[in-house]
Scaffold this active site. Structure first.
Site, PDB file in Angstrom:
ATOM      1  N   GLN A  29      -6.211  -4.053  11.071  1.00 39.02           N
ATOM      2  CA  GLN A  29      -4.886  -3.729  11.811  1.00 39.02           C
ATOM      3  C   GLN A  29      -5.660  -2.381  12.506  1.00 39.02           C
ATOM      4  O   GLN A  29      -4.494  -1.969  12.726  1.00 39.02           O
ATOM      5  CB  GLN A  29      -3.706  -3.092  10.387  1.00 39.02           C
ATOM      6  CG  GLN A  29      -3.424  -4.916   9.885  1.00 39.02           C
ATOM      7  CD  GLN A  29      -2.333  -4.103   9.041  1.00 39.02           C
ATOM      8  OE1 GLN A  29      -1.326  -3.700   9.611  1.00 39.02           O
ATOM      9  NE2 GLN A  29      -2.175  -5.001   7.746  1.00 39.02           N
ATOM     10  N   LYS A  72       0.702  -1.313   0.377  1.00 37.46           N
ATOM     11  CA  LYS A  72      -0.313   0.218  -0.568  1.00 37.46           C
ATOM     12  C   LYS A  72       0.751   1.294  -0.274  1.00 37.46           C
ATOM     13  O   LYS A  72      -0.099   2.804  -0.638  1.00 37.46           O
ATOM     14  CB  LYS A  72      -1.043   0.018   1.251  1.00 37.46           C
ATOM     15  CG  LYS A  72      -0.051   0.401   2.984  1.00 37.46           C
ATOM     16  CD  LYS A  72      -1.702   0.115   3.506  1.00 37.46           C
ATOM     17  CE  LYS A  72      -0.929   0.103   4.673  1.00 37.46           C
ATOM     18  NZ  LYS A  72      -0.223   1.295   5.351  1.00 37.46           N
ATOM     19  N   THR A  73       1.906   1.329   0.649  1.00 38.22           N
ATOM     20  CA  THR A  73       2.710   2.501   1.007  1.00 38.22           C
ATOM     21  C   THR A  73       2.914   2.962  -0.699  1.00 38.22           C
ATOM     22  O   THR A  73       3.581   3.696  -0.902  1.00 38.22           O
ATOM     23  CB  THR A  73       4.252   2.636   1.731  1.00 38.22           C
ATOM     24  OG1 THR A  73       3.523   1.241   2.587  1.00 38.22           O
ATOM     25  CG2 THR A  73       5.196   3.069   2.385  1.00 38.22           C
ATOM     26  N   ARG A  98       4.439  -9.432  10.625  1.00 35.70           N
ATOM     27  CA  ARG A  98       5.154  -8.009  10.360  1.00 35.70           C
ATOM     28  C   ARG A  98       6.029  -8.959  10.056  1.00 35.70           C
ATOM     29  O   ARG A  98       7.651  -8.430   9.343  1.00 35.70           O
ATOM     30  CB  ARG A  98       5.751  -7.282  12.105  1.00 35.70           C
ATOM     31  CG  ARG A  98       4.914  -6.412  12.289  1.00 35.70           C
ATOM     32  CD  ARG A  98       4.141  -5.263  11.722  1.00 35.70           C
ATOM     33  NE  ARG A  98       3.143  -5.598  11.412  1.00 35.70           N
ATOM     34  CZ  ARG A  98       2.307  -5.015   9.862  1.00 35.70           C
ATOM     35  NH1 ARG A  98       3.190  -4.307   9.337  1.00 35.70           N
ATOM     36  NH2 ARG A  98       1.133  -5.757   9.076  1.00 35.70           N
ATOM     37  N   ASP A 101      -3.474   7.538   4.675  1.00 37.41           N
ATOM     38  CA  ASP A 101      -3.462   5.778   5.483  1.00 37.41           C
ATOM     39  C   ASP A 101      -3.909   5.994   6.446  1.00 37.41           C
ATOM     40  O   ASP A 101      -4.319   6.295   7.298  1.00 37.41           O
ATOM     41  CB  ASP A 101      -1.785   6.707   5.145  1.00 37.41           C
ATOM     42  CG  ASP A 101      -0.986   4.477   5.189  1.00 37.41           C
ATOM     43  OD1 ASP A 101      -1.633   3.818   4.603  1.00 37.41           O
ATOM     44  OD2 ASP A 101       0.043   4.965   5.058  1.00 37.41           O
TER      45      ASP A 101
END
Length: 841
Positions: A269, A40-41, A648, A235
């Site tokens: 999240q 997504k970044t 992660r 975001d």
DNA sequence: GCTACATGGATTTTT
DNA sequence: TCCATGTAGC
């Protein structure tokens, strides 16, 4: 420019179909539901580049909101890099390519708006931001003023009440008064807001609430920002609260309007509910914009399938979510490991063992590892182990830099110079270092100031310059009582000494005699004698001085005679704003080459090759608070937290729990987290069937307590020296300060299983008893030496038995110095200078 | 007014 | 264990 370089900026290069669709969806609202590791970044940065370069949007019409300053910085750099690839490095004199592009957190964006609109919100220029410690201090004084007892009305409960109201955009007149406590809290809230205003200060939540209120109430201002920011990107949308949601709504305009809004988020999240975040905003968005384009990014590029399977297994137990199936082409990978440790020191030892094992394999460096935990308190045992093993680590968060005493003191001086009405700052430093202004005198000053209705600082000015001059300077008369005070000459002299000093700083500041904030800071520390007062030669003082130097380094970047070209603010207040809004995650750097220790909350948005999730126990993860509340949403959030941690990991994941844990003083038995039960056994390794595992655990626990299990013992002596053992059988030692009870000679920290205090480490039993026995019988062998530390970090030393080593830490105790030394090939030793016969090399 | 000591209370997560 | 606050003695 040539064709080939032009092609190097293809914002769609290397993207999958969904990602490309998200980048190109120019008009109308877009919601991207992005799973972890789905790029997504990348989508966000490409989209910014795409809008500017391909869709012809001016950079200054773009606003991107990120979750942390670090994310903002990185996003800007990435976009810049894209443009450099296409057009080459910017030539000198060329206007900035991304001039006016706004990227920041909600808080920093709001601060900037409010800075510009200072007049419109009725504040004076150079207003400051209060952090939560300042908030508490102010609340305490408000409670005192209102005659409320802190015992009955806890300031921190008030603080969280107020925060909740603000996050829901409830001003005092609309605040929740449904219970008696809330009714009281609402009145405190009203007074607190007034106090903030008098101090010319805002707290974190005010930044958001006041911005929204401003946009609600002031049509002209609203239009201005709607016109400025025509394209909005948000975001971590799942972690927005009511205030943030409305802020976005205001800026984007009515649903039938322009609607260039692009939100990226993942309900799974959402982990900031306690801060008012509500993942249901995602659904609200869909209701508000029924025609919004919804794009799902499910393909995962980060983790192995083994890790994703575990993540899926856990998160699928949450209700009220859009079902998602994380999938990857990265291959199955290594199965997720489970380890049951005896206690937190053994847990730490296990983590170190595994890290060392991987490091020996040379495929991974220290920077590839992260250890994640639910609460900051859990870091202590881990740190201990890392220091002992000499593994480089970086701890994120625990004692935040800007919350350290010396830093807060220094900032309080700067804040007072910047904004004299800041009473919280003045309270803090009026007598620091001690200058003879005690509680009584200061209380008298406060009372007098209140009587004549001026700020404490103005009262000080009246004492120094006289009422007439001050009245003239403010352009308003003072009440007659301003001429009469009851301070004797000696007190007035002490007050005046202080005021003369601060006035001197302000004069020089406004006469532009400082080249940077750092120079002002130097002058302050010099005039007050702060550093000299601090420096008692101890290692701790040295640390504090180091910290001040670090602060100075930041301050040195704020130059230009301290006066900004913009009228609404000064460089000094921009500096103060920056330091108020830094976050823990800002300390994280990839280059570090060190193992990272961090909470699950700070881990959001990051990734590491190998992740250890420690403390996977009932009461920790999920946290006892969430279990006790019985709220299904609380438990769901704990599960999301676990999910964030799990996802992660890129290559390998360890889930670790301990059977016993001493969390605050006493040791308790712990059972494994319920989240283990949600994972099918065949996805996990290292764990025999549950019954077998429990038997193994019992065996180990018994062995540990009787001290005859070689393997465990060996590890334990390295992880937590003898006192971890003796602590199990220690007699109840009243205050825990006794040093005489233990046959094994653990001294000082009676019940500290892991937190040091024992002298000597592995195989050092003899050494350790000798030291501490000696300590008992010759308590002040070195008394003449006073408090001066002879050794400091990084000193090379020579020891008769252990050879040459390097000092890791030095602590002065009342009558001795305790040095922790790393001896290569021998290990870490804690030694008393009076006994050890250390020589400095 | 300052310092040293005693006592009691507390701990989720953070911009 | 840790910290903040309160108190006694200088």
């Amino acid at each position: 420019m040539t064709n080939s370089t032009a092609q190097s900026l293809d914002p769609l290069a290397g993207l999958n179909a969904q990602q490309a669709a998200a980048v190109q969806a120019v008009n109308g609202p877009v919601l991207v539901l992005a799973g972890p590791g789905s790029g997504k970044t990348r989508v966000l940065t490409r989209r910014i580049a795409y809008l500017i370069d391909q869709a012809g949007v001016a950079p200054w019409n773009l606003l991107a909101v990120t979750f942390t300053n670090k994310a903002a910085r990185e996003m800007r750099e990435r976009v810049e890099r894209i443009f450099e690839d296409k057009f080459g490095a910017p030539r000198p004199g060329e206007p900035p390519r991304l001039g006016g592009l706004s990227i920041g957190t909600f808080h920093s964006i709001c601060a900037r708006v409010l800075r510009v609109e200072t007049d419109a919100i009725g504040f004076q220029r150079n207003w400051v931001i209060y952090d939560s410690a300042d908030q508490l201090a102010l609340l305490r004084s408000v409670l005192a003023e209102m005659g409320l007892d802190e015992k009955r009305h806890s300031p921190s409960a008030m603080q969280s009440y107020i925060s909740r109201q603000k996050n829901e955009l409830l001003t005092p007149e609309f605040a929740d008064t449904t219970t008696y406590m809330n009714e009281v809290s609402a009145r405190v809230y009203a007074r607190y807001q007034e106090a903030l205003h008098v101090n010319n200060a805002m707290d974190f939540d005010d930044l958001l609430m006041r911005t929204v209120m401003l946009l609600r109430e002031n049509e002209g201002v609203l239009r201005k920002y709607q016109l400025k920011w025509q394209y909005l990107l948000v975001d971590e949308f799942q972690d927005t609260n009511i205030a943030q949601y409305e802020l976005i709504g205001k800026l984007v305009g009515p649903p039938e309007g322009r609607r260039n809004l692009f939100c990226v988020g993942d309900e799974d999240q959402s982990i900031f509910r306690f801060r008012g975040a509500d993942y249901r905003n995602v659904r609200l968005f869909r209701d508000t914009f029924p025609d919004a384009r919804v794009i799902l990014l499910e393909q995962n590029y980060r983790s192995t399938q083994a890790i994703l399977d575990v993540a899926n297994a856990v998160i699928s137990n949450n209700r009220n979510r859009t079902p998602k199936a994380l999938r990857t082409d990265n291959g199955q990978g290594i199965a997720v490991s489970v380890y049951e440790a005896y206690n937190e020191s053994e847990e730490a030892a296990y983590v170190c063992d595994e890290i060392e094992r991987h490091l020996r394999g040379r495929k991974f460096g220290p920077g590839d590892f992260a250890i994640m935990y639910r609460t900051n308190a859990q870091s202590r045992a881990l740190e201990e182990a890392f220091v002992r093993r000499q593994i480089k680590y970086k701890l994120i968060g625990a004692t935040r830099f800007y919350e350290r005493r010396e830093i807060k003191d220094a900032l309080a001086f700067l804040r007072l110079v910047n904004n004299p009405p800041d009473r919280v700052a003045l309270d803090r430093i009026i007598n620091v270092p001690p200058r003879g202004i005690g509680t009584k005198s200061y209380a008298d000053l406060k009372q007098w100031a209140a009587e004549i209705d001026v700020s404490e600082y103005t009262a000080l000015q009246i004492l120094l310059y006289g009422a007439d001059q001050v009245a003239q300077a403010r352009g308003a008369p003072l009440p007659p009582a301003a001429r009469a005070h009851s301070f004797n000459q000696g007190k007035v002299a002490k007050f005046n000494h202080f005021t003369r000093m601060t006035e001197g700083w302000m004069d020089d500041l406004y006469a532009r005699r400082f080249g940077s904030v750092a120079e002002l800071l130097d002058r302050i520390l010099d005039d007050t004698g702060y550093v000299a007062d601090l420096n008692d030669g101890s290692a701790e003082a040295e640390d504090r001085i180091e910290n001040l130097k670090e602060l100075r380094g930041v301050a040195a970047r704020y130059t230009a005679g301290l006066t900004d070209s913009r009228p609404e603010t000064t460089i000094l207040s921009l500096f103060l704003e920056e330091v108020s809004l830094v976050s823990d995650s800002d300390q994280i750097d990839e280059e570090g080459g060190a193992v990272t220790l961090l909470t699950l909350h700070t881990a959001k948005g990051l990734e590491y090759s190998i992740v250890f999730l420690v403390g996977m126990e009932e009461g920790i993860l999920p946290h006892a608070r969430s279990i006790d509340s019985g709220d299904i949403e609380d438990m769901a959030e704990e599960r999301r937290l676990a999910y964030v941690g799990i996802t992660r990991a890129k290559r390998q994941l360890y889930l670790v729990h301990a059977t016993r844990r001493s969390l605050w003083g006493s040791s308790t038995t712990q059972s494994p987290s319920r989240f283990f039960d949600e994972i099918p056994d065949d996805l996990l390794t290292g764990m025999v069937d549950r019954r077998g595992r429990q038997q193994e655990s019992m065996r180990r626990a018994t062995a540990w307590e009787s001290g005859d299990d070689e393997a465990t013992w060996d590890r334990s002596t390295r992880g937590a020296p003898r006192n971890a053992y003796t602590w199990e059988q220690k007699p109840k030692a009243g205050s825990g300060r006794s040093t005489t009870w233990s046959p094994a000679g653990a001294s000082g920290s009676a019940s500290g299983s892991a937190s040091g205090g024992a002298y000597g480490g592995a195989k050092g039993g003899a050494e350790s008893s000798r030291s501490s026995a000696a300590r008992q019988t010759q308590p002040s062998a070195q008394a003449a030496g006073g408090k001066k530390a002879q050794f400091k970090r990084m000193d090379s030393v020579q020891h008769a038995k252990f050879g040459t080593g390097t000092v890791v830490e030095s602590k002065t105790t009342r009558d001795d110095e305790e040095v922790t030394v790393a001896f290569p090939g021998v290990g870490i030793k804690k030694l008393l200078v009076s006994m050890a016969g250390l020589k400095k090399l």
